[in-house]
Write a protein that holds these residues in place. Structure first.
Motif, PDB file in Angstrom:
ATOM      1  N   PRO A 178       0.846  -1.206   0.000  1.00 38.67           N
ATOM      2  CA  PRO A 178       0.000   0.000   0.000  1.00 38.67           C
ATOM      3  C   PRO A 178       0.876   1.249   0.000  1.00 38.67           C
ATOM      4  O   PRO A 178       1.982   1.241   0.545  1.00 38.67           O
ATOM      5  N   GLU A 179       0.368   2.323  -0.573  1.00 38.27           N
ATOM      6  CA  GLU A 179       1.199   3.509  -0.771  1.00 38.27           C
ATOM      7  C   GLU A 179       0.381   4.774  -0.549  1.00 38.27           C
ATOM      8  O   GLU A 179      -0.775   4.866  -0.981  1.00 38.27           O
ATOM      9  N   ILE A 180       0.984   5.751   0.130  1.00 36.92           N
ATOM     10  CA  ILE A 180       0.395   7.077   0.315  1.00 36.92           C
ATOM     11  C   ILE A 180       1.353   8.097  -0.272  1.00 36.92           C
ATOM     12  O   ILE A 180       2.555   8.069   0.030  1.00 36.92           O
ATOM     13  N   ARG A 181       0.823   9.028  -1.096  1.00 38.00           N
ATOM     14  CA  ARG A 181       1.667  10.029  -1.734  1.00 38.00           C
ATOM     15  C   ARG A 181       1.172  11.425  -1.370  1.00 38.00           C
ATOM     16  O   ARG A 181      -0.018  11.727  -1.484  1.00 38.00           O
ATOM     17  N   LEU A 230       6.552  10.063  -0.288  1.00 37.49           N
ATOM     18  CA  LEU A 230       5.892   8.786  -0.556  1.00 37.49           C
ATOM     19  C   LEU A 230       6.178   7.832   0.600  1.00 37.49           C
ATOM     20  O   LEU A 230       7.329   7.652   0.987  1.00 37.49           O
ATOM     21  N   THR A 231       5.116   7.250   1.149  1.00 37.79           N
ATOM     22  CA  THR A 231       5.246   6.243   2.204  1.00 37.79           C
ATOM     23  C   THR A 231       4.635   4.948   1.703  1.00 37.79           C
ATOM     24  O   THR A 231       3.476   4.919   1.291  1.00 37.79           O
ATOM     25  N   GLN A 232       5.418   3.887   1.743  1.00 39.83           N
ATOM     26  CA  GLN A 232       4.960   2.599   1.214  1.00 39.83           C
ATOM     27  C   GLN A 232       5.180   1.490   2.234  1.00 39.83           C
ATOM     28  O   GLN A 232       6.267   1.339   2.774  1.00 39.83           O
ATOM     29  N   GLY A 233       4.140   0.731   2.514  1.00 42.55           N
ATOM     30  CA  GLY A 233       4.270  -0.459   3.332  1.00 42.55           C
ATOM     31  C   GLY A 233       4.655  -1.638   2.454  1.00 42.55           C
ATOM     32  O   GLY A 233       4.343  -1.664   1.261  1.00 42.55           O
ATOM     33  N   GLN A 234       5.329  -2.620   3.031  1.00 38.26           N
ATOM     34  CA  GLN A 234       5.761  -3.792   2.281  1.00 38.26           C
ATOM     35  C   GLN A 234       5.448  -5.058   3.070  1.00 38.26           C
ATOM     36  O   GLN A 234       5.891  -5.223   4.208  1.00 38.26           O
ATOM     37  N   GLY A 283       7.626  -4.379   6.469  1.00 42.21           N
ATOM     38  CA  GLY A 283       8.410  -3.162   6.643  1.00 42.21           C
ATOM     39  C   GLY A 283       7.836  -2.020   5.840  1.00 42.21           C
ATOM     40  O   GLY A 283       6.648  -2.008   5.489  1.00 42.21           O
ATOM     41  N   GLY A 284       8.691  -1.050   5.559  1.00 40.01           N
ATOM     42  CA  GLY A 284       8.221   0.109   4.808  1.00 40.01           C
ATOM     43  C   GLY A 284       9.371   0.946   4.274  1.00 40.01           C
ATOM     44  O   GLY A 284      10.528   0.793   4.677  1.00 40.01           O
ATOM     45  N   ILE A 285       9.019   1.815   3.338  1.00 40.16           N
ATOM     46  CA  ILE A 285       9.975   2.733   2.714  1.00 40.16           C
ATOM     47  C   ILE A 285       9.386   4.137   2.729  1.00 40.16           C
ATOM     48  O   ILE A 285       8.196   4.330   2.427  1.00 40.16           O
ATOM     49  N   ILE A 286      10.203   5.108   3.080  1.00 44.03           N
ATOM     50  CA  ILE A 286       9.815   6.521   2.986  1.00 44.03           C
ATOM     51  C   ILE A 286      10.742   7.190   1.983  1.00 44.03           C
ATOM     52  O   ILE A 286      11.966   7.083   2.098  1.00 44.03           O
TER      53      ILE A 286
END
Length: 217
Positions: free
Chosen positions: A79-82, A92-96, A114-117
């Motif tokens: 899932p991703e929020i921009r 951009l915040t993305q869960g993995q 995890g996640g990426i910012i």
């Protein structure tokens, strides 16, 4: 398939192989990958779902015969929020969430969360700058002593000219497992040339990877 809300790409192939005089058992499998994305680049939120299935040797040095091959399935949901616009500052915040399963080597089965910012900003009409940080935890279903945390931080500069494009990335990554820690600087360079008739790509990188998740294999 693609429309204003959905992008879907599927590429699988089925194979059946029979061997003369039953020298090996008949082999049949499905291999390939599929990707579905809900939400386009300009939307506030998106959801990416991907699946990959690949035929692998049980061990890298095993003899390449049917008995030594297995299938690896990787299912990922992101899932991703921009916030912001591609033409200005953007966060951009993305869960993995990833599930890795093997048909034979069950000890390699694992789940990753995890996640990426990522923050990006255009430098000019043809270039942009990006900062990213990532944190993931991988848990092995049958060997918890192999569980590890992975972190990385890097910066990227990319530029697209009329015929040439290139990306430069540098940063640092770390893998921690119980009492062991692996640190390493990371870098990457990608150069491309496209003139309408020809397309040339060159890339080189150095980073810590986990081949069970499909990185490097």
């Amino acid at each position: 398939h693609e429309n204003s809300y959905l992008t879907a790409r599927v590429n699988y192939h089925a194979l059946v192989r029979e061997f003369d005089k039953d020298s090996q058992k008949t082999e049949d499998y499905l291999e390939g990958q599929g990707n579905i994305s809900l939400g386009q680049e300009t939307h506030l939120a998106a959801l990416h779902i991907s699946h990959r299935r690949k035929r692998l040797l049980n061990t890298p040095d095993a003899l390449d015969v049917v008995e030594n091959r297995q299938e690896r399935d990787i299912l990922s949901i992101a899932p991703e929020i921009r916030l912001g616009s591609p033409s200005s500052d953007r966060l951009l915040t993305q869960g993995q969430f990833t599930q890795i399963r093997f048909t034979d080597s069950k000890i390699q089965d694992a789940d990753t969360e995890g996640g990426i910012i990522t923050w990006s900003r255009p430098v000019s009409a043809i270039s942009h700058f990006q900062l990213a940080t990532q944190l993931t935890t991988t848990e092995f279903l049958y060997l918890p002593e192999r569980n590890y945390d992975y972190t990385r931080a890097d910066m990227l500069y990319a530029k697209s000219l009329r015929l040439w494009n290139y990306q430069l990335k540098m940063g640092h990554n770390r893998s921690e497992r119980q009492e062991k820690t692996f640190d390493s600087p990371s870098f990457g360079i990608n150069v491309g040339f496209v003139d309408g008739r020809h397309q040339w790509m060159f890339g080189s990188s150095k980073m810590l990877t986990d081949t069970s998740t499909g990185n490097g294999a």
